[in-house]
Design a protein around this motif. Structure first.
Motif, short mmCIF file in Angstrom:
data_model
loop_
_atom_site.label_atom_id
_atom_site.label_comp_id
_atom_site.label_asym_id
_atom_site.label_seq_id
_atom_site.Cartn_x
_atom_site.Cartn_y
_atom_site.Cartn_z
N GLU A 88 32.81 50.50 41.37
CA GLU A 88 32.90 51.96 41.21
C GLU A 88 32.29 52.45 39.91
O GLU A 88 31.66 53.51 39.86
N SER A 89 32.50 51.70 38.84
CA SER A 89 32.08 52.20 37.52
C SER A 89 30.90 51.43 36.93
O SER A 89 30.35 51.83 35.91
N HIS A 90 30.53 50.32 37.59
CA HIS A 90 29.47 49.44 37.06
C HIS A 90 29.79 49.03 35.61
O HIS A 90 28.88 48.88 34.79
N ASP A 91 31.08 48.85 35.35
CA ASP A 91 31.53 48.49 34.00
C ASP A 91 31.23 47.01 33.75
O ASP A 91 31.70 46.13 34.49
N GLU A 92 30.46 46.75 32.73
CA GLU A 92 30.10 45.37 32.41
C GLU A 92 31.33 44.54 32.06
O GLU A 92 31.36 43.34 32.32
N TRP A 93 32.36 45.19 31.48
CA TRP A 93 33.57 44.47 31.13
C TRP A 93 34.24 43.90 32.39
O TRP A 93 34.71 42.76 32.38
N CYS A 94 34.30 44.69 33.46
CA CYS A 94 34.91 44.20 34.71
C CYS A 94 34.15 42.99 35.24
O CYS A 94 34.76 42.00 35.67
N SER A 95 32.85 43.05 35.21
CA SER A 95 32.03 41.94 35.70
C SER A 95 32.23 40.69 34.85
O SER A 95 32.31 39.56 35.37
N SER A 96 32.33 40.89 33.52
CA SER A 96 32.55 39.75 32.63
C SER A 96 33.91 39.11 32.86
O SER A 96 34.03 37.88 32.89
N LEU A 151 37.29 34.62 35.30
CA LEU A 151 38.32 34.20 36.24
C LEU A 151 37.77 33.23 37.29
O LEU A 151 38.43 32.26 37.67
N LYS A 152 36.55 33.48 37.73
CA LYS A 152 35.97 32.63 38.77
C LYS A 152 35.54 31.26 38.23
O LYS A 152 35.35 30.32 39.01
N GLU A 153 35.40 31.15 36.90
CA GLU A 153 35.08 29.86 36.30
C GLU A 153 36.33 29.02 36.05
O GLU A 153 36.23 27.81 35.84
N ALA A 154 37.49 29.65 36.05
CA ALA A 154 38.74 28.96 35.72
C ALA A 154 39.31 28.23 36.93
O ALA A 154 38.94 28.49 38.07
N SER A 155 40.23 27.33 36.65
CA SER A 155 40.95 26.63 37.72
C SER A 155 41.84 27.61 38.48
O SER A 155 42.70 28.27 37.87
N PRO A 156 41.67 27.74 39.79
CA PRO A 156 42.52 28.66 40.56
C PRO A 156 44.01 28.35 40.42
O PRO A 156 44.83 29.27 40.30
N LEU A 157 44.34 27.06 40.42
CA LEU A 157 45.74 26.68 40.27
C LEU A 157 46.26 27.06 38.88
O LEU A 157 47.37 27.60 38.74
N SER A 158 45.47 26.81 37.85
CA SER A 158 45.89 27.17 36.50
C SER A 158 46.08 28.67 36.34
O SER A 158 46.98 29.12 35.63
#
Length: 408
Positions: free
Chosen positions: A294-302, A307-314
């Motif tokens: 919605e906002s093309h906010d770079e912070w949201c993408s970062s 989160l996607k690089e982290a361990s899902p279980l962790s």
């Protein structure tokens, strides 16, 4: 909250963070130590004697002062003996080189686990968490000089103290979810007490704070330029009055003005609260994806990328740890962290801790194969198991609460 969103006019104008500021009566306990380490281990923590203080210097500069068992054992023994010593009134902690401390020596723990020496890992966590508890209930004023890298358990051994001096070189973060672990050493206690949902954000993404931001959210108490540290150390070295007020006034006298950069994370508190207040990691991810679209906010993408690089279980374990700890005392938080840590190194549910360390710090291929591989594959039973004892013969963390906090 409004005060955090304005430009800070000076370190001295920021009220002290309240997580460790409550007035409580503590009793010192008898010292029982076993001097079973080799003499060389004394070099891991150097000692400086001053007029009315002692200084502990973390001294593994080539390893960014990462903490291992001999190091935390020496810290614990030193601080116990210093608490009983009436010849001086306060204690200082600092690091050698360009780091205060980069946290636990996870590569060392990785090696011990792969060698089948899990009991040594357990001993490390027991000793570390006991030291953090000692710091959180310490009788004497404490000054931690957090100059340089201050990560993970490296922050945990300092933040419970009375004063946390930060500088223009300070870099604070909790990157544990990127390693298949969880923020520990008291982190669940102090992160859960940060304004709004900032603690959840820092714990899940591993994002960094600088010195001014640590002042802004209350993790730091005083700000000094790195170039002026020698002045305050000289002042503390000659200080004869050892009350918290006299020490605080001396730190404030040499303190520098603090201004938040316009790009500071603390200007994002509204959107952090909006996205990270949700009950599950999946809902947090959905909120960030919606914000990015919605906002093309770079912070949201970062934030999404982290989160996607982290361990899902962790991620799921960490969110529950932070939420469970929000209204718990320090000893209960440490006891819960101990259960989680033992489950992480046991490989009973997942090998994510060893896999994360391998991928990021050993082989450095930066391609961890998480198990489970996605948030949807992480069941509630898996998460709950990390908060449960390993078995009837596995003792829980023992802390001297009755001796140090008899009125709690």
């Amino acid at each position: 909250m409004q005060g955090l969103r304005r430009v800070l006019c000076g370190a001295n104008s920021i009220p002290r963070f309240g997580i460790f500021s409550q007035q409580r009566t503590y009793l010192a306990q008898p010292i029982q130590t076993h001097h079973h380490y080799h003499h060389d281990f004394q070099d891991l923590v150097l000692v400086e004697g001053r007029a009315d203080s002692r200084a502990a210097i973390l001294n593994r500069p080539l390893s960014l002062n990462s903490l291992n068992l001999p190091m935390v054992d020496r810290l614990k023994r030193l601080y116990q003996s210093w608490e009983e010593n009436s010849d001086f009134g306060f204690v200082i902690m600092k690091g050698s080189g360009r780091a205060f401390s980069s946290g636990a020596d996870v590569v060392d723990l990785y090696g011990l686990i792969n060698e089948g020496k899990v009991e040594e890992c357990k001993s490390f966590f027991r000793t570390l968490y006991n030291f953090v508890y000692l710091m959180g209930t310490y009788l004497k004023p404490h000054v931690a000089i957090l100059d340089g890298i201050t990560m993970g358990a490296g922050a945990g051994v300092a933040i419970p103290g009375t004063f946390r001096v930060v500088t223009d070189k300070t870099v604070f973060c909790h990157p544990e979810t990127q390693l298949g672990f969880h923020p520990d050493a008291g982190a669940s206690f102090y992160l859960s007490r940060l304004p709004g949902y900032l603690g959840e954000y820092l714990a899940l993404t591993g994002d960094k704070l600088n010195g001014t931001e640590m002042i802004g959210c209350g993790l730091g108490t005083h700000y000094l330029l790195n170039a002026r540290l020698s002045l305050i150390e000289e002042r503390l070295g000659t200080l004869m009055a050892d009350t918290p007020n006299s020490i605080g006034n001396s730190l404030a006298q040499y303190g520098d003005l603090v201004y938040l950069d316009k790009r500071s994370l603390l200007h994002k508190l509204d959107i952090i609260d909006k996205c990270f207040s949700h009950d599950s990691v999946e809902e947090i991810v959905d909120a960030l994806e919606k914000g990015a679209a919605e906002s093309h906010d770079e912070w949201c993408s970062s934030a999404l990328k982290k989160l996607k690089e982290a361990s899902p279980l962790s991620l799921k374990v960490t969110l529950q740890s932070i939420r469970d700890s929000r209204f718990q005392p320090l000893d209960k938080c440490l006891a819960q962290e101990y259960l989680i840590s033992l489950n992480c190194i046991s490989k009973r549910v997942s090998d994510d801790f060893c896999e994360g360390v391998r991928a990021r710090l050993v082989d450095k291929d930066f391609a961890p194969k998480w198990d489970p591989p996605s948030l949807g594959d992480v069941s509630k039973d898996m998460v709950d198991s990390y908060f449960s004892p390993l078995g009837e013969f596995e003792p829980e963390l023992e802390l001297p609460v009755a001796l140090r906090e008899p009125y709690m």
